[in-house]
Enzyme design. Structure first.
Site: not given
Length: 169
Positions: A49-51
């Site tokens: 989700t972060c990337s």
């Protein structure tokens, strides 16, 4: 207890990645203590989700923040080398800074850490975004575990345009 609206951000030394230059050590007071800034945090660089969504949203909307006169700083509990690699892969624009909170000291000082040991991740930052003016928190958007709604670039931009939004999450 986590930081609250109206409180000053804690002052610690951190490593900052910016514009492809070698990382530099600086105080959070000098990084976040002057002007208007959004600080968003992710549990970890290179995680799905972060990337795939969180950092890319801030990259995509970076100019919209600048047009509002707001700086953007992203952070993760990762070492500076990981943050440099992540910035390069994600094509972080010039002027956007990434804070490497290698040992999680800043996340802890904010009271926004979580223990991901059960998942093999150790101490991490909770997913959040905050807006500060001259080092004082004016808006705080903390995600519920497993969610990605209130700390997105789009949600924070909307909240900045309607500052009565205050705290979410």
């Amino acid at each position: 207890m986590s930081i609250q609206i109206g409180q000053a951000l804690p002052d610690l030394d951190v490593d900052v990645v910016e514009d492809g230059a070698p990382a530099r050590r600086m105080s959070t007071a000098s990084l976040l203590g002057q002007g208007r800034v959004v600080l968003f945090a992710v549990p970890g660089a290179f995680t799905p989700t972060c990337s795939d969504h969180h950092l890319p949203g801030y990259v995509q909307h970076f100019e919209a923040f600048r047009e509002l006169g707001v700086g953007v700083v992203g952070m993760a509990v990762n070492d500076v080398y990981v943050m440099q690699a992540w910035a390069a892969v994600q094509q972080v624009p010039p002027g956007m800074k990434l804070l490497a909170d290698g040992n999680g000291g800043f996340a802890r000082a904010l009271g926004l850490e979580f223990d991901g040991t059960a998942y093999g991740m150790g101490l991490r930052a909770r997913r959040f975004a905050l807006y500060a003016e001259d080092g004082v928190v004016r808006q705080l958007h903390v995600e519920a575990p497993g969610e990605f709604r209130v700390s997105t670039a789009e949600a924070v931009l909307q909240a900045l345009k309607a500052p009565e939004a205050g705290t979410t999450g």
